[in-house]
Motif scaffolding. Sequence first.
Motif, PDB file in Angstrom:
ATOM      1  N   SER A   1      27.509  45.155  39.316  1.00 55.50           N
ATOM      2  CA  SER A   1      26.917  44.510  38.142  1.00 55.50           C
ATOM      3  C   SER A   1      27.955  44.000  37.148  1.00 55.50           C
ATOM      4  CB  SER A   1      26.002  45.515  37.431  1.00 55.50           C
ATOM      5  OG  SER A   1      25.494  44.978  36.228  1.00 55.50           O
ATOM      6  N   GLY A   2      27.486  43.075  36.311  1.00 60.24           N
ATOM      7  CA  GLY A   2      28.272  42.624  35.180  1.00 60.24           C
ATOM      8  C   GLY A   2      28.250  43.636  34.054  1.00 60.24           C
ATOM      9  N   GLY A   3      29.060  43.366  33.042  1.00 59.42           N
ATOM     10  CA  GLY A   3      29.215  44.273  31.908  1.00 59.42           C
ATOM     11  C   GLY A   3      30.660  44.230  31.451  1.00 59.42           C
ATOM     12  N   ASN A   4      31.241  45.387  31.178  1.00 56.66           N
ATOM     13  CA  ASN A   4      32.631  45.435  30.745  1.00 56.66           C
ATOM     14  C   ASN A   4      33.558  45.642  31.944  1.00 56.66           C
ATOM     15  OD1 ASN A   4      35.197  46.967  29.722  1.00 56.66           O
ATOM     16  ND2 ASN A   4      34.365  45.874  27.959  1.00 56.66           N
ATOM     17  N   THR A   5      34.412  44.661  32.184  1.00 53.20           N
ATOM     18  CA  THR A   5      35.283  44.682  33.356  1.00 53.20           C
ATOM     19  C   THR A   5      36.292  45.819  33.302  1.00 53.20           C
ATOM     20  OG1 THR A   5      35.074  42.275  33.490  1.00 53.20           O
ATOM     21  CG2 THR A   5      36.848  43.280  34.743  1.00 53.20           C
ATOM     22  N   TRP A   6      36.854  46.074  32.139  1.00 56.09           N
ATOM     23  CA  TRP A   6      37.863  47.123  32.008  1.00 56.09           C
ATOM     24  C   TRP A   6      37.281  48.487  32.384  1.00 56.09           C
ATOM     25  CZ3 TRP A   6      42.824  45.673  30.771  1.00 56.09           C
ATOM     26  CH2 TRP A   6      42.985  44.385  30.258  1.00 56.09           C
ATOM     27  N   PHE A   7      36.100  48.778  31.853  1.00 57.28           N
ATOM     28  CA  PHE A   7      35.470  50.066  32.128  1.00 57.28           C
ATOM     29  C   PHE A   7      35.094  50.176  33.602  1.00 57.28           C
ATOM     30  CE2 PHE A   7      32.080  53.274  31.906  1.00 57.28           C
ATOM     31  CZ  PHE A   7      32.744  54.252  31.160  1.00 57.28           C
ATOM     32  N   LEU A   8      34.538  49.100  34.155  1.00 56.11           N
ATOM     33  CA  LEU A   8      34.168  49.083  35.563  1.00 56.11           C
ATOM     34  C   LEU A   8      35.376  49.354  36.443  1.00 56.11           C
ATOM     35  CD1 LEU A   8      32.441  48.427  38.070  1.00 56.11           C
ATOM     36  CD2 LEU A   8      32.867  45.999  37.611  1.00 56.11           C
ATOM     37  N   ASN A   9      36.457  48.645  36.224  1.00 57.78           N
ATOM     38  CA  ASN A   9      37.630  48.783  37.079  1.00 57.78           C
ATOM     39  C   ASN A   9      38.210  50.195  36.998  1.00 57.78           C
ATOM     40  OD1 ASN A   9      39.411  47.359  38.927  1.00 57.78           O
ATOM     41  ND2 ASN A   9      41.007  47.625  37.377  1.00 57.78           N
ATOM     42  N   GLN A  10      38.233  50.742  35.792  1.00 60.37           N
ATOM     43  CA  GLN A  10      38.746  52.101  35.641  1.00 60.37           C
ATOM     44  C   GLN A  10      37.881  53.105  36.403  1.00 60.37           C
ATOM     45  OE1 GLN A  10      40.614  52.961  32.183  1.00 60.37           O
ATOM     46  NE2 GLN A  10      40.855  55.133  32.607  1.00 60.37           N
ATOM     47  N   MET A  11      36.561  52.940  36.323  1.00 58.12           N
ATOM     48  CA  MET A  11      35.664  53.855  37.017  1.00 58.12           C
ATOM     49  C   MET A  11      35.820  53.740  38.538  1.00 58.12           C
ATOM     50  SD  MET A  11      34.058  55.724  34.848  1.00 58.12           S
ATOM     51  CE  MET A  11      32.604  56.328  35.700  1.00 58.12           C
TER      52      MET A  11
ATOM     53  N   HIS B   1      38.507  53.156  40.111  1.00 55.43           N
ATOM     54  CA  HIS B   1      39.717  53.915  40.442  1.00 55.43           C
ATOM     55  C   HIS B   1      39.486  55.413  40.271  1.00 55.43           C
ATOM     56  CE1 HIS B   1      42.794  50.747  41.094  1.00 55.43           C
ATOM     57  NE2 HIS B   1      41.978  50.017  40.362  1.00 55.43           N
ATOM     58  N   GLU B   2      38.861  55.807  39.169  1.00 51.05           N
ATOM     59  CA  GLU B   2      38.650  57.226  38.905  1.00 51.05           C
ATOM     60  C   GLU B   2      37.725  57.867  39.940  1.00 51.05           C
ATOM     61  OE1 GLU B   2      37.248  57.810  34.946  1.00 51.05           O
ATOM     62  OE2 GLU B   2      39.139  57.200  34.016  1.00 51.05           O
ATOM     63  N   LYS B   3      36.738  57.119  40.424  1.00 49.29           N
ATOM     64  CA  LYS B   3      35.784  57.639  41.403  1.00 49.29           C
ATOM     65  C   LYS B   3      36.302  57.539  42.840  1.00 49.29           C
ATOM     66  CE  LYS B   3      32.304  58.465  38.533  1.00 49.29           C
ATOM     67  NZ  LYS B   3      31.710  59.826  38.339  1.00 49.29           N
TER      68      LYS B   3
ATOM     69  N   SER C   1      41.537  53.406  26.254  1.00 50.29           N
ATOM     70  CA  SER C   1      42.977  53.338  26.023  1.00 50.29           C
ATOM     71  C   SER C   1      43.775  53.385  27.324  1.00 50.29           C
ATOM     72  CB  SER C   1      43.421  54.499  25.115  1.00 50.29           C
ATOM     73  OG  SER C   1      43.062  55.747  25.681  1.00 50.29           O
ATOM     74  N   THR C   2      43.204  53.971  28.382  1.00 51.41           N
ATOM     75  CA  THR C   2      43.868  53.981  29.678  1.00 51.41           C
ATOM     76  C   THR C   2      43.446  52.727  30.428  1.00 51.41           C
ATOM     77  OG1 THR C   2      43.774  56.387  29.715  1.00 51.41           O
ATOM     78  CG2 THR C   2      44.218  55.284  31.795  1.00 51.41           C
ATOM     79  N   VAL C   3      44.414  51.881  30.737  1.00 53.75           N
ATOM     80  CA  VAL C   3      44.105  50.573  31.315  1.00 53.75           C
ATOM     81  C   VAL C   3      44.606  50.501  32.751  1.00 53.75           C
ATOM     82  CG1 VAL C   3      44.578  48.117  31.177  1.00 53.75           C
ATOM     83  CG2 VAL C   3      44.101  49.404  29.092  1.00 53.75           C
ATOM     84  N   VAL C   4      43.726  50.079  33.657  1.00 59.04           N
ATOM     85  CA  VAL C   4      44.080  49.852  35.054  1.00 59.04           C
ATOM     86  C   VAL C   4      43.883  48.372  35.345  1.00 59.04           C
ATOM     87  CG1 VAL C   4      43.617  50.435  37.449  1.00 59.04           C
ATOM     88  CG2 VAL C   4      43.308  52.167  35.664  1.00 59.04           C
ATOM     89  N   LEU C   5      44.932  47.695  35.787  1.00 58.79           N
ATOM     90  CA  LEU C   5      44.851  46.253  36.016  1.00 58.79           C
ATOM     91  C   LEU C   5      44.570  45.865  37.468  1.00 58.79           C
ATOM     92  CD1 LEU C   5      47.731  44.983  33.696  1.00 58.79           C
ATOM     93  CD2 LEU C   5      45.278  44.845  33.286  1.00 58.79           C
ATOM     94  N   PRO C   6      45.212  46.486  38.461  1.00 56.59           N
ATOM     95  CA  PRO C   6      44.917  46.097  39.853  1.00 56.59           C
ATOM     96  C   PRO C   6      43.448  46.347  40.186  1.00 56.59           C
ATOM     97  CG  PRO C   6      46.923  47.399  39.748  1.00 56.59           C
ATOM     98  CD  PRO C   6      46.290  47.501  38.393  1.00 56.59           C
TER      99      PRO C   6
ATOM    100  N   LEU D   1      40.119  45.141  43.304  1.00 55.62           N
ATOM    101  CA  LEU D   1      39.824  45.304  44.726  1.00 55.62           C
ATOM    102  C   LEU D   1      40.608  44.356  45.624  1.00 55.62           C
ATOM    103  CD1 LEU D   1      35.945  45.697  44.423  1.00 55.62           C
ATOM    104  CD2 LEU D   1      37.590  47.516  44.940  1.00 55.62           C
ATOM    105  N   GLY D   2      40.929  43.166  45.133  1.00 56.29           N
ATOM    106  CA  GLY D   2      41.707  42.223  45.923  1.00 56.29           C
ATOM    107  C   GLY D   2      40.984  41.691  47.146  1.00 56.29           C
TER     108      GLY D   2
END
Length: 241
Positions: free
Chosen positions: A86-96, A98-100, A141-146, A148-149
């Motif tokens: 889904s759409g929404g906040n990209t930063w939060f999505l990407n971090q989750m 990775h975290e999951k 505050s914790t940012v993950v940039l990479p 799925l590619g």
Amino acid sequence: MELFLLSNGKLADDAPLLGYAQPQLHAMIAQRGITSAVLIPYAIIRGDQQQRAVDLSVSLGISVRSIQDFSSAVEAIEQAELILVSGGNTWFLNQMLHEKGLVVPIQRAVRERNVPYVGWSAGCNVATPSIRTTNDMPVRSTVVLPALGLFPVQINPHYIDAHVSGHMGETRDERLAEFCAVNPDESVIALREGSFLHVSEDRLNYFSVRDEDFKLFRHNQPIQRCYDVSALQSLVPFRCD
């Protein structure tokens, strides 16, 4: 590999979710005999994640369950027939993601098991090499940039080139040109509302419900307005007919 990378989820508040891409999505679902999908709703911060799954069930005509309803998120992806992001906040999505521990399982599902991936807005952003061309704010505050590619070129969803009266900041064109200046070996595809890229059987196509163009940004080259994907042939490993 099959990817649907959509700029946005709706064209109007009362429109069905993913409604403008229904012909292509329904055709893919019917062709593959898909009966269920797993929704990754992490990008939704203030909305109702369960309602999003209900809306998608209605729109796509299949059973859609949120990944949070499964005892194991990784196993949900490993068993998925179709992945919806889904759409929404990209930063939060990407971090989750990775975290999951979902990045590699999603990559394997799409690349090795040929599970279709449908992502809109934030879900489109995370399908690219990184989330550096999102329009969203980094709310943690914790940012993950990479990311799925799955798709090799950066995308900027919700692209608009209108000039807002009274706005004195940089335009979207200027921001994307800045990205290419700092990253001269990378390009950006800017997708307008109501448009999407579709990868199927190593072939790339572009669809716009409004028959509008997309834009291609590259360092030291004029901004290119494109109505088909032929301009992307040198940038992607897919056929661009």
